[in-house]
Design a protein around this motif. Structure first.
Motif, PDB file in Angstrom:
ATOM      1  N   HIS A   1      79.592  13.568  54.382  1.00  0.00           N
ATOM      2  CA  HIS A   1      79.413  14.211  55.696  1.00  0.00           C
ATOM      3  C   HIS A   1      78.290  15.262  55.678  1.00  0.00           C
ATOM      4  O   HIS A   1      77.424  15.269  56.549  1.00  0.00           O
ATOM      5  N   PHE A   2      78.326  16.139  54.640  1.00  0.00           N
ATOM      6  CA  PHE A   2      77.393  17.276  54.624  1.00  0.00           C
ATOM      7  C   PHE A   2      76.203  17.089  53.673  1.00  0.00           C
ATOM      8  O   PHE A   2      75.290  17.904  53.651  1.00  0.00           O
ATOM      9  N   GLY A   3      76.273  16.067  52.799  1.00  0.00           N
ATOM     10  CA  GLY A   3      75.262  15.932  51.755  1.00  0.00           C
ATOM     11  C   GLY A   3      75.786  16.524  50.450  1.00  0.00           C
ATOM     12  O   GLY A   3      76.790  17.238  50.435  1.00  0.00           O
ATOM     13  N   GLU A   4      75.064  16.241  49.352  1.00  0.00           N
ATOM     14  CA  GLU A   4      75.595  16.602  48.037  1.00  0.00           C
ATOM     15  C   GLU A   4      75.465  18.079  47.703  1.00  0.00           C
ATOM     16  O   GLU A   4      76.187  18.608  46.859  1.00  0.00           O
ATOM     17  N   TYR A   5      74.488  18.733  48.316  1.00  0.00           N
ATOM     18  CA  TYR A   5      74.280  20.151  47.978  1.00  0.00           C
ATOM     19  C   TYR A   5      74.991  21.008  49.003  1.00  0.00           C
ATOM     20  O   TYR A   5      74.687  20.971  50.190  1.00  0.00           O
ATOM     21  N   LEU A   6      75.946  21.778  48.514  1.00  0.00           N
ATOM     22  CA  LEU A   6      76.796  22.533  49.439  1.00  0.00           C
ATOM     23  C   LEU A   6      76.522  24.025  49.342  1.00  0.00           C
ATOM     24  O   LEU A   6      77.314  24.839  49.811  1.00  0.00           O
TER      25      LEU A   6
ATOM     26  N   ILE B   1      83.425  14.881  51.839  1.00  0.00           N
ATOM     27  CA  ILE B   1      82.653  16.072  52.219  1.00  0.00           C
ATOM     28  C   ILE B   1      81.170  15.823  51.975  1.00  0.00           C
ATOM     29  O   ILE B   1      80.309  16.125  52.822  1.00  0.00           O
ATOM     30  N   MET B   2      80.862  15.224  50.813  1.00  0.00           N
ATOM     31  CA  MET B   2      79.450  15.001  50.478  1.00  0.00           C
ATOM     32  C   MET B   2      78.831  13.921  51.359  1.00  0.00           C
ATOM     33  O   MET B   2      77.649  13.983  51.691  1.00  0.00           O
TER      34      MET B   2
ATOM     35  N   GLN C   1      80.886  23.677  41.806  1.00  0.00           N
ATOM     36  CA  GLN C   1      79.743  23.105  41.094  1.00  0.00           C
ATOM     37  C   GLN C   1      78.623  22.719  42.058  1.00  0.00           C
ATOM     38  O   GLN C   1      77.445  22.802  41.712  1.00  0.00           O
ATOM     39  N   ALA C   2      79.014  22.311  43.268  1.00  0.00           N
ATOM     40  CA  ALA C   2      78.006  21.929  44.267  1.00  0.00           C
ATOM     41  C   ALA C   2      77.457  23.156  45.002  1.00  0.00           C
ATOM     42  O   ALA C   2      76.675  23.028  45.940  1.00  0.00           O
ATOM     43  N   GLY C   3      77.906  24.353  44.582  1.00  0.00           N
ATOM     44  CA  GLY C   3      77.331  25.580  45.142  1.00  0.00           C
ATOM     45  C   GLY C   3      78.087  26.160  46.321  1.00  0.00           C
ATOM     46  O   GLY C   3      77.636  27.132  46.941  1.00  0.00           O
ATOM     47  N   ALA C   4      79.246  25.581  46.658  1.00  0.00           N
ATOM     48  CA  ALA C   4      79.974  26.043  47.846  1.00  0.00           C
ATOM     49  C   ALA C   4      80.825  27.276  47.546  1.00  0.00           C
ATOM     50  O   ALA C   4      81.097  27.603  46.386  1.00  0.00           O
ATOM     51  N   GLU C   5      81.236  27.938  48.627  1.00  0.00           N
ATOM     52  CA  GLU C   5      82.147  29.077  48.531  1.00  0.00           C
ATOM     53  C   GLU C   5      83.529  28.573  48.957  1.00  0.00           C
ATOM     54  O   GLU C   5      83.639  27.839  49.942  1.00  0.00           O
ATOM     55  N   VAL C   6      84.586  28.962  48.223  1.00  0.00           N
ATOM     56  CA  VAL C   6      85.925  28.456  48.537  1.00  0.00           C
ATOM     57  C   VAL C   6      86.842  29.608  48.949  1.00  0.00           C
ATOM     58  O   VAL C   6      86.944  30.619  48.234  1.00  0.00           O
ATOM     59  N   HIS C   7      87.480  29.448  50.104  1.00  0.00           N
ATOM     60  CA  HIS C   7      88.462  30.432  50.586  1.00  0.00           C
ATOM     61  C   HIS C   7      89.826  29.747  50.629  1.00  0.00           C
ATOM     62  O   HIS C   7      90.048  28.861  51.447  1.00  0.00           O
ATOM     63  N   ALA C   8      90.716  30.156  49.714  1.00  0.00           N
ATOM     64  CA  ALA C   8      91.948  29.400  49.520  1.00  0.00           C
ATOM     65  C   ALA C   8      93.177  30.155  50.014  1.00  0.00           C
ATOM     66  O   ALA C   8      93.256  31.378  49.940  1.00  0.00           O
TER      67      ALA C   8
END
Ligand SMILES: NC(=O)c1ccc[n+]([C@@H]2O[C@H](COP(=O)([O-])OP(=O)(O)OC[C@H]3O[C@@H](n4cnc5c(N)ncnc54)[C@H](O)[C@@H]3O)[C@@H](O)[C@H]2O)c1
Length: 438
Positions: A304-309, A301-302, A342-349
């Motif tokens: 592909h999108f970079g480290e800051y999510l 993911i990082m 931790q990388a700042g992303a939002e998770v929808h599980a």
């Protein structure tokens, strides 16, 4: 036969229920009073296919009951099973506190001959320790048997009813005969009952789990190498699996093993070796590889999108450590979610069975969805973490419409790269070249 099973978790509840199903009178014991109260009301604390029906029937027919009163259960049983947890303790060693405590309590309640059977996964020497603890607390005769359990969560009832083999560690002819009688209904299809010393039985369980964990880490290493050299792990897996010395099982690459057994059992073997002045290098590597593998989707993911999510939204399908269970102990999903948050992303599980367990672990730090498609709304990408059957043939058109970007990180290789490319997805998997729509 009359028996009690102390510890009403994945192993104890399944074993007790299956022994009742074959006509024995079984009392299941636990210190968790709430769990016992719920079981008495017919509420099953875990999800395991087929278990609920079996419990219901055997309770209704009077062969299965639940109690917190260990002493009463021991007094009415000839065979006393210990099936309590042996979690990872100090330095990776198995924590035997519950096993020893239960052994002492059984000894205190004995009023005649008993067979004390340890079903928990324990290091070599535990049967002997149990023998000493019991002998120091009772004058009644007894035998200690090691009877490790090999069931798989998700297929626990089936595995228990039709085991590949039954391992009995016993040096007592009387106890051995009782164990053979108890297991005879489960081995009618010529499955072997292997009689050996308690030490060998204890080691057999660890060796089996270590072997399986090693296969997984070895294939994950090959998958990672495949990604760098342009090979496809699916072809490699099939190519080696047809070798009869190797076979097809446990060769699937993925996001690492989890669950309540492999991680702690691998650590316990490493620790046991250290205590005997040995270094179990192979298992040290198996463990290291697995820890790294749990991050493989996050690394992709990082990349592909970079480290800051920050501000990005990820849908995650599958929370349990494997399909057909609600167990999230050491699940790769936990490592992945922690890293995304931790990388700042939002998770929808979404998970078909483990949402309640995830809620207990993550509270309001992530979002939960009962329907898998609901998790996809405005998602920057989907992560497939557990290979539940219902994820295998979803409505891809609907998925694309719901997602903000058509990007999938598949940690279980459940889709075909070419098909995903043709459907317009950017698709990453494990050990196979990524694809982008042309
Ligand atoms: N889960 C598996 O797939 C599996 C498979 C094979 C072997 N094992 C081994 O079997 C053992 C049990 O595993 P599990 O997954 O069923 O554990 P679990 O954590 O699901 O259940 C353990 C149960 O024991 C109870 N308990 C703890 N201390 C007790 C005490 N002093 N008196 C009465 N009850 C007590 C707990 O309340 C809990 O209900 C472990 O050693 C594990 O390694 C597990």
């Amino acid at each position: 036969m009359r028996l009690c099973v102390v510890g009403t978790g994945y192993v104890g509840l399944v074993a007790g229920t299956c022994f009742a199903e074959s006509g024995n009178d079984v009392v299941c014991v636990d210190i968790d009073a709430e769990k016992i109260a719920r079981l008495r009301e017919g509420v099953i604390p875990i999800y395991e296919p087929g278990l609920q029906e079996l419990i219901k029937r055997n309770v209704a027919e009077g062969r299965l009951s639940f109690t917190t009163d260990l002493a009463a259960a021991v007094r009415q049983s000839l065979v006393c099973y210990i099936a309590v947890g042996t979690p990872q303790g100090d330095n990776g060693a198995a924590d035997l506190a519950a096993v020893i405590r239960v052994a002492a309590e059984i000894a205190g309640a004995m009023d005649g001959y008993r067979v004390i059977v340890n079903k928990s996964t324990v290091p070599v020497g535990t049967a002997e320790r149990v023998r000493q603890v019991v002998a120091s607390r009772t004058n009644h005769p007894f035998d200690v048997v090691s009877n490790p359990e090999f069931l798989k969560e998700g297929a626990a009832v089936e595995d228990f009813m039709k085991p590949d083999r039954v391992v009995i560690g016993s040096d007592s002819p009387r106890a051995t005969e009782l164990m053979k009688e108890l297991y005879s209904p489960f081995v009618r299809t010529e499955r072997p009952i292997l009689i050996m010393s308690a030490a060998s039985a204890e080691m057999t369980k660890y060796a089996a789990n270590a072997m399986l964990a090693a296969r997984i880490s070895l294939m994950n290493e090959f998958a990672n190498l495949c990604e760098h050299v342009g090979a496809d792990i699916t072809d490699v897996r099939r190519g080696v699996g047809f070798d009869q010395r190797i076979g097809h099982y446990f060769l699937f690459p993925g996001v690492g093993y989890g669950g309540s057994c492999f991680p702690k059992d691998v650590k316990a073997v490493i620790r046991s070796a250290t205590e005997h002045g040995l270094e179990f290098k192979l298992l040290q590597a198996v463990e290291e590889v697995n820890e790294r593998q749990k991050r493989t989707l996050v690394d992709k993911i990082m990349a592909h999108f970079g480290e800051y999510l920050r501000g990005m939204r990820f849908a995650l399908w599958g929370l349990a450590f494997k399909p057909r269970t609600d167990d999230m102990r050491e699940a790769p999903a936990v490592t992945i979610i922690d890293a995304l948050l931790q990388a700042g992303a939002e998770v929808h599980a979404h998970d078909p069975e483990a949402l309640a367990e995830a809620q207990r672990l993550f509270g309001d730090r992530i979002h939960y969805h009962r329907v898998n498609y609901d998790a996809l709304k405005d998602a920057d990408a989907l992560l497939v973490v557990t290979e539940w059957n219902e994820f295998r043939r979803p409505d891809f058109t609907r998925m694309r419409q719901l997602m903000k970007r058509p990007v999938i990180f598949d940690g279980r290789n459940i889709y075909e790269p070419k098909e995903m490319r043709d459907l317009g997805f950017v698709y990453y998997s494990v050990g196979r070249p990524p694809v982008k729509p042309s």
